[in-house]
Design an enzyme around this catalytic site. Structure first.
Site, PDB file in Angstrom:
ATOM      1  N   GLU A  72       0.830  -1.199   0.000  1.00  0.00           N
ATOM      2  CA  GLU A  72       0.000   0.000   0.000  1.00  0.00           C
ATOM      3  C   GLU A  72       0.869   1.255   0.000  1.00  0.00           C
ATOM      4  O   GLU A  72       1.841   1.359   0.748  1.00  0.00           O
ATOM      5  CB  GLU A  72      -0.883  -0.015   1.252  1.00  0.00           C
ATOM      6  CG  GLU A  72      -1.796   1.194   1.381  1.00  0.00           C
ATOM      7  CD  GLU A  72      -2.517   1.256   2.719  1.00  0.00           C
ATOM      8  OE1 GLU A  72      -3.565   1.910   2.790  1.00  0.00           O
ATOM      9  OE2 GLU A  72      -2.023   0.647   3.696  1.00  0.00           O
TER      10      GLU A  72
ATOM     11  N   LYS B 100     -10.456   2.631  -1.264  1.00  0.00           N
ATOM     12  CA  LYS B 100     -10.498   1.996   0.056  1.00  0.00           C
ATOM     13  C   LYS B 100     -11.770   2.353   0.817  1.00  0.00           C
ATOM     14  O   LYS B 100     -12.086   3.532   0.999  1.00  0.00           O
ATOM     15  CB  LYS B 100      -9.253   2.416   0.832  1.00  0.00           C
ATOM     16  CG  LYS B 100      -9.060   1.750   2.180  1.00  0.00           C
ATOM     17  CD  LYS B 100      -7.696   2.166   2.746  1.00  0.00           C
ATOM     18  CE  LYS B 100      -7.389   1.561   4.084  1.00  0.00           C
ATOM     19  NZ  LYS B 100      -6.017   1.912   4.555  1.00  0.00           N
TER      20      LYS B 100
ATOM     21  N   CYS C  68      -5.513  -2.656   2.979  1.00  0.00           N
ATOM     22  CA  CYS C  68      -5.104  -2.558   4.379  1.00  0.00           C
ATOM     23  C   CYS C  68      -6.264  -2.710   5.366  1.00  0.00           C
ATOM     24  O   CYS C  68      -6.708  -3.834   5.601  1.00  0.00           O
ATOM     25  CB  CYS C  68      -4.323  -1.272   4.608  1.00  0.00           C
ATOM     26  SG  CYS C  68      -3.291  -1.322   6.107  1.00  0.00           S
TER      27      CYS C  68
END
Length: 295
Positions: free
Chosen positions: A43, A116, A153
């Site tokens: 990431e 995300k 993540c």
């Protein structure tokens, strides 16, 4: 051919953006030389993890997808090597900023983006200051080497993320990551918990999974985070096929059979026996108040 070779890379990230891209390219080339067809980078690998602090100056690191330095460098590389290459970037979209994953197919074409969904806010991980919650929903792409779903993540801590992508047809799950020590508690080491959580996603959904982390000490204005590497590849039962050390650049590869895992998945019956009519509590933040109950 139903087999695909997956790769996880691991790297240290400094403030020389070009040097980070040089390392990323070298790792991708190493993975491709080892036979990898789907290669995952960490990431936000272009820079240190800037979310350690609240600082307006870091917004200058963002770029539109069309002008991303990482994509300008890596799209031609994906085409040259014939590999699927998901790329994590800090995206500027008009007046809004996202933590975005761009999916490059094996011809270098952009298949689409995923923004995300879950944005953390905790000591040293101040992402809500920088990123708006993603507005794309979970995404699965049909690539040259299979149907791939990617979370980023913090998404990996939510079983709903993995299950949603599996329901959308994902044959492989990928999670680029930046995770390490917790500044508020020096005794807390989440590495094993982190690994087991995603092994559970692989096992519960019966799909292979790749998790890719950075490593190294990164000092911010208020604290320092030690990113603990430990990238890994798990198979459809959650078994670890390859694991990196806590530090050091790394390239991990493992070959999985998508047809065999599909057969295993359908024979197990988990998706057949799901009860969506009972899952209303999942649609409410506070299910105890009735909002998530069946009518």
């Amino acid at each position: 051919m139903t087999t695909v070779t997956l790769a996880a890379t691991q790297m240290e990230c400094g403030w020389d953006r070009r040097a980070n891209l040089d390392v990323a390219e070298a790792l991708v080339r190493e993975a491709a030389a080892a036979g990898a067809q789907v290669i995952l980078l960490p990431e936000l690998f272009e820079t240190p993890y800037f979310c350690k602090d609240h600082s307006y100056r870091f917004f200058e690191l963002a770029s539109a997808v069309e002008s991303s330095p990482a994509l300008a460098r890596l799209a031609p590389l994906a085409r040259e090597l014939g590999v699927v290459l998901p790329v994590s970037i800090f995206e500027r979209a008009g007046n809004v900023y996202f933590n975005t994953l761009v999916m490059l197919d094996a011809d270098g074409a952009v298949l689409g983006i995923y923004r995300k969904s879950h944005i953390p806010e905790s000591p040293g991980y101040h992402e809500k200051f920088y990123f708006a919650p993603g507005d794309t929903g979970f995404r699965v792409w049909s690539t040259r080497f299979g149907k791939i779903g990617v979370g980023v993540c913090w998404d990996q801590w939510f079983p709903e993320s993995a299950r949603a992508m599996a329901l959308l047809g994902a044959e492989v799950l990928l999670f680029p990551t930046a995770i390490g020590s917790e500044p508020q508690d020096a005794t807390l080491d989440s590495k094993d918990h982190w690994t087991r959580t995603m092994q559970g996603h692989a096992a519960a959904n019966m799909v292979p999974l790749v998790a890719c982390n950075r490593f190294g000490n990164e000092a911010g204005e208020q604290n320092t985070i030690n990113f603990y590497g430990s990238s890994f590849i798990a198979n459809h039962t959650g078994e670890l096929l390859a694991v990196a050390a806590r530090s050091g650049n790394a390239v991990l590869t493992a070959t999985v059979d998508l047809a065999a895992t599909r057969t295993y998945r359908q024979n197990w019956g988990v998706f057949r026996d799901r009860r969506p009519d009972l899952y209303h509590p999942l649609a409410a933040l506070d299910a105890t108040q009735g909002a998530g109950r069946a009518p």
